[in-house]
Scaffold this active site. Structure first.
Site, PDB file in Angstrom:
ATOM      1  N   GLN A   1       0.825  -1.200   0.000  1.00 57.93           N
ATOM      2  CA  GLN A   1       0.000   0.000   0.000  1.00 57.93           C
ATOM      3  C   GLN A   1       0.864   1.256   0.000  1.00 57.93           C
ATOM      4  OE1 GLN A   1      -2.136  -1.691   3.600  1.00 57.93           O
ATOM      5  NE2 GLN A   1      -3.838  -0.623   2.632  1.00 57.93           N
ATOM      6  N   ASN A   2       2.158   1.083   0.158  1.00 60.88           N
ATOM      7  CA  ASN A   2       3.069   2.224   0.259  1.00 60.88           C
ATOM      8  C   ASN A   2       3.449   2.744  -1.120  1.00 60.88           C
ATOM      9  OD1 ASN A   2       2.995   1.790   3.015  1.00 60.88           O
ATOM     10  ND2 ASN A   2       4.853   0.544   3.014  1.00 60.88           N
ATOM     11  N   ILE A   3       3.677   4.046  -1.198  1.00 55.00           N
ATOM     12  CA  ILE A   3       4.056   4.655  -2.469  1.00 55.00           C
ATOM     13  C   ILE A   3       5.558   4.923  -2.538  1.00 55.00           C
ATOM     14  CG2 ILE A   3       1.757   5.640  -2.845  1.00 55.00           C
ATOM     15  CD1 ILE A   3       2.819   8.339  -1.899  1.00 55.00           C
TER      16      ILE A   3
ATOM     17  N   HIS B   1      -1.303   1.331  -4.519  1.00 58.48           N
ATOM     18  CA  HIS B   1      -1.656   2.743  -4.355  1.00 58.48           C
ATOM     19  C   HIS B   1      -0.759   3.666  -5.161  1.00 58.48           C
ATOM     20  CE1 HIS B   1      -3.825   1.838  -0.279  1.00 58.48           C
ATOM     21  NE2 HIS B   1      -4.542   1.502  -1.334  1.00 58.48           N
TER      22      HIS B   1
ATOM     23  N   CYS C   1       0.222  10.840 -17.049  1.00 62.85           N
ATOM     24  CA  CYS C   1      -0.442  11.784 -17.938  1.00 62.85           C
ATOM     25  C   CYS C   1      -1.935  11.783 -17.629  1.00 62.85           C
ATOM     26  CB  CYS C   1      -0.201  11.402 -19.395  1.00 62.85           C
ATOM     27  SG  CYS C   1      -1.106  12.421 -20.573  1.00 62.85           S
TER      28      CYS C   1
ATOM     29  N   THR D   1      -0.019  -2.909   8.640  1.00 57.90           N
ATOM     30  CA  THR D   1      -1.276  -2.393   8.100  1.00 57.90           C
ATOM     31  C   THR D   1      -2.256  -2.097   9.232  1.00 57.90           C
ATOM     32  OG1 THR D   1      -2.224  -4.608   7.831  1.00 57.90           O
ATOM     33  CG2 THR D   1      -0.960  -3.727   5.980  1.00 57.90           C
ATOM     34  N   SER D   2      -3.131  -1.120   9.004  1.00 57.64           N
ATOM     35  CA  SER D   2      -4.078  -0.715  10.042  1.00 57.64           C
ATOM     36  C   SER D   2      -5.358  -1.539  10.018  1.00 57.64           C
ATOM     37  CB  SER D   2      -4.437   0.766   9.870  1.00 57.64           C
ATOM     38  OG  SER D   2      -5.156   0.958   8.661  1.00 57.64           O
TER      39      SER D   2
ATOM     40  N   LEU E   1       2.737  -3.541  14.718  1.00 65.04           N
ATOM     41  CA  LEU E   1       3.105  -2.909  15.976  1.00 65.04           C
ATOM     42  C   LEU E   1       2.057  -3.204  17.040  1.00 65.04           C
ATOM     43  CD1 LEU E   1       5.206  -1.076  17.349  1.00 65.04           C
ATOM     44  CD2 LEU E   1       3.820   0.894  16.645  1.00 65.04           C
TER      45      LEU E   1
END
EC number: 2.3.1.286
Length: 273
Positions: free
Chosen positions: A129-131, A147, A155, A215-216, A241
């Protein structure tokens, strides 16, 4: 009336036969000739913001719903980009510069996943999910960025994706079109469909092990991946975590900093291969 998720799953299942044939070309789905390779499990890993936090990548959204003191609606929606493209470009320019600072490096969790890919080869797929590009910098090559990617632009007319490491200004145009069109960050905003979903659902249907890291469990469709994997018989593991919103869906759970629990679990998994 079907929900969005229901429509997506229905469309996926209708195209399943065609997708299965096409996706066998991806290394995660390709059968190997070597017998011992066939014995290795197919492992699908999902990562979220928690894996990159220890590398210094801020998670943007605060408890009050603001992203770096901006409303989400202003910097992370197509409507916000239409209203004020200069503000949106400035927001992502700052994130892009931060990502390329020398102190931002892959941490032990990223490196452990690269080691897992080295061991599993064709039977490993990472969905993030990280960019950011920390997985690639750690050595992972079979990655789906659902994501989008911060170091790319798109474009707004043709959809062509371009590598881009510098700032983007409203004056920058895409010249892949007959009529130059504005560039936008290659990032999935709220209200837009995540990327690679057909491939991801196919991978979930074929995985032996599904692991969610950092992830949440708040954001769908990713929060529903554990349920989908379970439906197809995968063993499910959460490394986080703290327990996520869907933590009770997982068969196995380990909690602590990603740089600690991910390497420990990867070593445990590798010992069993």
């Amino acid at each position: 009336m079907l929900s969005r998720r229901g429509h997506r799953l229905s469309r996926f299942r209708k195209n399943k036969r065609r997708l299965r044939e096409r996706l066998r070309q991806r290394i995660f789905f390709r059968d190997k000739v070597v017998p011992e390779a066939m014995e290795k499990p197919r492992v699908l890993v999902l990562t979220g913001a928690g894996i990159s936090a220890e590398s210094g990548i801020r998670t943007f959204r605060a408890a009050d719903g603001l992203w770096e003191e901006h409303r989400v609606e202003d910097v992370a929606t197509p409507e916000g980009f239409d209203r004020d493209p200069e503000l949106v470009q400035a927001f992502y320019n700052a994130r892009r510069r931060q990502l390329q600072q020398p102190e931002i490096q892959p941490n032990a969790a990223h490196l452990a996943l690269a080691k897992l890919q080295d061991a599993l080869g064709d039977r490993f797929l990472l969905v993030t999910q990280n960019i950011d590009n920390l997985h690639e910098r750690a050595g992972n090559t079979n990655v789906i960025h659902m994501h989008g990617e911060l170091l790319k632009v798109r474009c707004s007319q043709s959809g062509q994706v371009l590598d881009w490491t510098g700032d983007v200004t409203p004056e920058d145009k895409c010249h892949c079109c007959q009529f130059p069109a504005p560039l936008r960050p290659h990032v999935v905003w709220f209200g837009e469909m995540p990327l690679g979903m057909d491939e991801i659902y196919m991978a979930l249907s074929m995985a032996d092990v599904f692991i969610a890291i950092g992830t949440s469990g708040h954001v769908y469709p990713a929060a529903g991946f554990v349920h989908e994997a379970k439906l197809h018989g995968a063993h499910t593991v959460e490394l986080n975590l703290e327990p996520s919103q869907v933590g009770n869906e997982f068969a196995e759970k380990y909690y602590g900093p990603a740089s600690q629990v991910v390497p420990e679990f990867v070593e445990k998994l590798l010992e069993g291969l």
